[in-house]
Design a protein around this motif. Structure first.
Motif: not given
Length: 392
Positions: A331-351
């Motif tokens: 019931g809190r904010e959705t994954y797409g609001q902030r957490a998803m962007a953080r996870s995407m930034r964490a992939t910068r060095l991954q294929p």
């Protein structure tokens, strides 16, 4: 060297599809003087690799061996392990056109030279190609991959997928579908043709088998238009009309269709009430804003317009379904609001093959590791630029 590789290729071609692993073992023992081999295939979640010859007993592979197999699979590089009595185990990735299938282990009587390692890598390529071809003719390798029974909906969805990754001189693409054993209507598809990459991601309406059947009709309608030479608009309109005349507007499919010009980075798009597009450029994640049009199948004779945007060399594009973007397990904010962007930034060095897994793992953590409430699709596309294209 050429004669040896030809001999392995011939042995694999002549083997029955369900005996490719045994044929590879005999040929590798003969050509490389190996004392043993093993083939490990990745499961549906790509978080484990399991021996084909003893797939019912995963404990047959020790924890140390599993660690080496996983390292080889993740890095897509050969790994050497020198054991007792001078023996060496060589772990080699099994990959075809960028799709990671598993790992080949070759046990050799001594430390291999670079020439032998190169020969083994070439042989691994032949084995991977044979496994990919044989997979359509036997259930053996699929049984080794699944760690539990698939639902009927999941069986349909996995049969419909094009693969889990593909590489090209200009791009690298990967997708992941969860929950792997019980998915319903979400899906992705792609095709590479004449320096054009077409990618579609769907949010299927409903759950379970009914949703999977709706998705199957939609995907095959788009494929029919595409394979007949139709562009994105024709693909969307044929699929929309097909769904509408099947369900009279009671069922519909939110879809995004993308076509990348591999030489220029120009992307054409049809947004039919779509999944969400996110672009990672440098360290910044931004949403690609497209004008949403009607989902497929909502009304008769719906017509669609093309939109365009550009990718720069080095850009990473994520496409995620509503099961990712809109996840709100507590019931809190959705994954797409902030957490998803953080996870995407964490992939910068991954294929991309690792990046889709990272986003999915973070989604699972967002759910506090409970079961996902909705289907989830993540597709990751890296465009390298036309300068990296290898012709020939």
């Amino acid at each position: 060297m050429a004669d040896a590789l030809t001999g392995v290729s011939r042995a694999l071609r002549e083997a029955p599809p369900d005996r490719v692993v045994e044929a590879a073992d005999r040929a590798i023992r003969s050509v490389l003087g190996a004392s043993g081999t093993s083939v490990f295939v990745a499961d549906y979640r790509t978080n484990g690799l399991w021996p084909v010859l003893d797939s019912r007993q995963p404990e047959a592979a020790t924890q140390a061996v599993q660690s080496l197999v996983q390292r080889c699979f993740s890095s897509q590089r050969s790994v050497r392990d020198t054991g007792v009595e001078g023996r060496c185990r060589l772990y080699l990735p099994l990959s075809v056109w960028g799709e990671r299938l598993g790992v080949l282990m070759v046990e050799l009587p001594g430390t291999p030279s670079e020439e032998v390692v190169g020969r083994a890598a070439d042989i691994a390529g032949e084995v991977a190609m044979a496994l990919r071809a044989a997979d359509r003719e036997t259930d053996r390798y699929r049984r080794a991959r699944r760690r539990e029974r698939l639902s009927m909906a999941a069986e349909l969805q996995w049969e419909l997928l094009p693969g889990r990754s593909v590489s090209h001189g200009a791009f690298h693409l990967a997708g992941q579908l969860e929950p792997a054993y019980t998915v319903g209507g979400d899906h992705f598809d792609w095709s590479v043709d004449d320096d054009r990459l077409t990618v579609t991601v769907l949010n299927g309406d409903g759950i379970g088998l009914a949703a999977a059947l709706l998705t199957a009709v939609t995907v095959n309608a788009m494929r029919n238009a595409r394979r007949s030479g139709g562009g994105l608009v024709e693909q969307a309109e044929l699929a929309s009309d097909t769904v509408y005349y099947q369900h009279r507007g009671h069922r519909h499919v939110a879809t995004v269709l993308l076509e990348l010009d591999c030489a220029t980075g120009r992307v054409r798009a049809v947004d039919a009430g779509s999944p969400h597009l996110m672009r990672l450029r440098g360290g910044t994640v931004t949403r690609v804003q497209l004008e949403q049009q009607l989902p497929l199948g909502m009304f008769a004779e719906t017509r669609y317009d093309l939109q365009e945007f550009d990718l720069d060399p080095g850009d990473r594009l994520f496409v995620v379904s509503d099961g990712v973007w809109g996840a709100d397990p507590s019931g809190r904010e959705t994954y797409g609001q902030r957490a998803m962007a953080r996870s995407m930034r964490a992939t910068r060095l991954q294929p991309p093959t690792e990046a889709v897994g990272t986003v999915m793992r973070e989604l699972q953590a967002f759910h506090a590791d409970t079961d996902l409430r909705d289907d989830a699709v993540v597709v990751c596309l890296d465009w390298h630029g036309s300068a990296s294209r290898e012709d020939g």
